[in-house]
Design an enzyme around this catalytic site. Structure first.
Site, short mmCIF file in Angstrom:
data_model
loop_
_atom_site.label_atom_id
_atom_site.label_comp_id
_atom_site.label_asym_id
_atom_site.label_seq_id
_atom_site.Cartn_x
_atom_site.Cartn_y
_atom_site.Cartn_z
N LYS A 153 0.80 -1.23 0.00
CA LYS A 153 0.00 0.00 0.00
C LYS A 153 0.84 1.29 0.00
O LYS A 153 0.43 2.29 -0.57
CB LYS A 153 -0.95 0.01 1.20
CG LYS A 153 -2.03 -1.05 1.12
CD LYS A 153 -3.01 -0.88 2.26
CE LYS A 153 -3.97 -2.05 2.36
NZ LYS A 153 -4.97 -1.84 3.41
N ASN A 178 -4.73 1.77 -1.79
CA ASN A 178 -5.23 0.39 -1.77
C ASN A 178 -6.06 0.05 -3.01
O ASN A 178 -6.47 -1.10 -3.18
CB ASN A 178 -6.03 0.10 -0.49
CG ASN A 178 -7.45 0.65 -0.55
OD1 ASN A 178 -7.68 1.68 -1.18
ND2 ASN A 178 -8.38 -0.03 0.08
N ASP A 205 -9.77 2.76 2.43
CA ASP A 205 -9.82 2.19 3.78
C ASP A 205 -10.51 3.13 4.78
O ASP A 205 -11.30 2.69 5.61
CB ASP A 205 -8.40 1.88 4.29
CG ASP A 205 -7.81 0.65 3.62
OD1 ASP A 205 -8.58 -0.24 3.21
OD2 ASP A 205 -6.57 0.59 3.49
N GLY A 221 -2.80 2.03 17.26
CA GLY A 221 -2.09 1.58 16.07
C GLY A 221 -1.86 2.73 15.11
O GLY A 221 -2.74 3.57 14.92
N ARG A 276 6.06 6.47 14.28
CA ARG A 276 5.05 6.26 13.23
C ARG A 276 3.84 7.17 13.41
O ARG A 276 3.00 7.27 12.52
CB ARG A 276 4.60 4.80 13.20
CG ARG A 276 5.70 3.88 12.74
CD ARG A 276 5.19 2.47 12.54
NE ARG A 276 4.68 2.23 11.21
CZ ARG A 276 4.12 1.08 10.82
NH1 ARG A 276 3.97 0.11 11.69
NH2 ARG A 276 3.69 0.92 9.59
N TYR A 319 -11.04 -9.09 11.82
CA TYR A 319 -12.32 -9.81 11.68
C TYR A 319 -12.14 -11.32 11.79
O TYR A 319 -13.10 -12.06 11.80
CB TYR A 319 -13.00 -9.45 10.34
CG TYR A 319 -12.09 -9.58 9.15
CD1 TYR A 319 -11.88 -10.80 8.54
CD2 TYR A 319 -11.40 -8.46 8.66
CE1 TYR A 319 -11.02 -10.94 7.47
CE2 TYR A 319 -10.52 -8.58 7.59
CZ TYR A 319 -10.34 -9.82 7.00
OH TYR A 319 -9.48 -9.94 5.95
P1 ATR Z 1 -1.68 -2.54 8.82
O1 ATR Z 1 -1.54 -2.15 7.38
O2 ATR Z 1 -2.59 -3.72 9.04
O3 ATR Z 1 -2.00 -1.39 9.71
P2 ATR Z 1 1.07 -2.38 9.70
O4 ATR Z 1 1.27 -1.15 8.90
O5 ATR Z 1 2.14 -3.43 9.71
O6 ATR Z 1 -0.24 -3.15 9.26
O7 ATR Z 1 0.72 -1.93 11.21
C1 ATR Z 1 0.61 -2.85 12.25
C2 ATR Z 1 0.24 -2.09 13.53
O8 ATR Z 1 0.16 -3.04 14.60
C3 ATR Z 1 1.27 -1.05 13.96
O9 ATR Z 1 0.62 -0.03 14.67
C4 ATR Z 1 2.16 -1.88 14.89
O10 ATR Z 1 2.89 -1.13 15.82
P3 ATR Z 1 4.39 -0.60 15.44
O11 ATR Z 1 4.17 0.60 14.58
O12 ATR Z 1 4.99 -0.30 16.74
O13 ATR Z 1 5.06 -1.75 14.72
C5 ATR Z 1 1.10 -2.67 15.62
N1 ATR Z 1 1.65 -3.87 16.27
C6 ATR Z 1 2.03 -5.03 15.66
N2 ATR Z 1 2.44 -5.92 16.59
C7 ATR Z 1 2.34 -5.31 17.80
C8 ATR Z 1 2.60 -5.71 19.14
N3 ATR Z 1 3.06 -6.93 19.43
N4 ATR Z 1 2.34 -4.81 20.13
C9 ATR Z 1 1.86 -3.59 19.86
N5 ATR Z 1 1.59 -3.14 18.61
C10 ATR Z 1 1.82 -3.99 17.60
#
Ligand code: ATR
Length: 287
Positions: free
Chosen positions: A71, A92, A107, A132, A161, A228
């Site tokens: 994306k 997307n 999205d 997130g 981020r 989901y």
């Molecule tokens: P998506 O497109 O589904 O949002 P992504 O861009 O990889 O996927 O984002 C994943 C999110 O889940 C991020 O906010 C990530 O936090 P980081 O930015 O710190 O990586 C969060 N995330 C993934 N695993 C995590 C964990 N074990 N604890 C807390 N946050 C987590």
């Protein structure tokens, strides 16, 4: 489905891709509308995204959806980008018209429609807590601000981020706050929120938990999980136990897909058919 020499081709690029429910959703829509279109899934590695898109264009595909991990990369691979996709920092959906690729992001729209459908809730004037700041978190947070949320609070494990989200929201009328992703920090702000959203991937795997206890939620709150599968994460179970209204990410998946369908076909998406196809593909639910 009858495929012939004039079938219009759309599809999704991702890696991995075998789990996707999008072909079921879109092909059910094409069938019910009597359209000679087909939606296919392609496993495309990130290093091949640019050439795969060029191939799609040269073979006359009409549109492409992008999922993990494409994306953000796609921003650099399209000829034009719609303003909302630019603000959200991700594409997307691609429309291929007259040999040009144009990038959209559906999205955020999908999320706004989802909370309308599941909670009868309009974002305008609401206070939203987004857990997130990855692709999904950013799309939701920025779209809520663009649609008039009074306040957007974003929590993320990796604070850096949050910065691009803060910059985008600074250009809107929404108030913005960032907090760390700990039960303690979230506990200090969650009471302000009308809507709490999990946009992290925590909860996808069994036993995964954000560690938010029932005392954090209250019955006036609406709590949404972008996950989901499973249908009810620990996050939703705890929130529901505290009396909050809860919903999972199926509705967001449906509405982002419906918007892609409308961008490509210029026709209204048959939502009920698409929802049923998704439920069958994801939960094996034939009802
Ligand atoms: P998506 O497109 O589904 O949002 P992504 O861009 O990889 O996927 O984002 C994943 C999110 O889940 C991020 O906010 C990530 O936090 P980081 O930015 O710190 O990586 C969060 N995330 C993934 N695993 C995590 C964990 N074990 N604890 C807390 N946050 C987590």
């Amino acid at each position: 489905m009858h495929i012939d020499g004039s079938t219009t081709i759309v599809g999704v690029f991702g890696a991995p891709i075998s789990h996707t429910a999008s072909p079921a959703m879109h092909n059910a829509a094409f069938k019910t509308m009597g359209m000679n279109w087909v939606y296919l899934a392609f496993r495309v590695e990130p290093r091949n995204l640019r050439s795969a898109l060029q191939g799609a264009r040269e073979m006359g595909f009409l549109g492409i959806n992008l999922t993990v991990p494409h994306k953000i990369l796609a921003l650099d691979c399209v000829d034009g980008i719609e303003p909302e996709a630019r603000k959200v920092g991700a594409v997307n959906t691609i429309l291929i018209e007259r040999g040009r690729t144009r990038g959209f992001n559906t999205d955020g729209f999908g999320f706004i429609e989802a909370v309308k459908e599941d909670f009868n809730l309009s974002i305008e004037g609401k206070r939203v807590l987004v857990l997130g700041a990855g692709g999904a978190g950013r799309a939701i947070a920025v779209k809520c601000a663009l649609d008039g949320a009074a306040k957007v609070i974003v929590a993320n494990r990796t604070p850096a981020r949050i910065e691009p989200i803060a910059r985008e929201i600074a250009g809107t009328r929404s108030e913005f706050q960032s907090v760390s992703l700990s039960a303690n920090a979230i506990g200090k702000v969650i009471h302000e929120a009308d809507l709490v959203v999990n946009a992290t991937s925590v909860g996808l795997a069994q036993g995964d938990s954000l560690g938010l206890g029932p005392k954090l939620f209250d019955p006036h709150q609406h709590v949404y999980d972008t996950i989901y599968r499973p249908a009810k994460t620990e996050f939703l179970r705890v929130a529901e136990g505290a009396g909050a209204k809860v919903a999972n990410g199926l509705s967001m998946l449906l509405h982002q897909g419906a918007k892609s369908f409308e961008i490509w076909t210029k026709q209204k998406a048959p939502l009920a058919v698409m929802r049923r196809a998704l439920r069958t593909a994801i939960y094996g639910d034939k009802s």
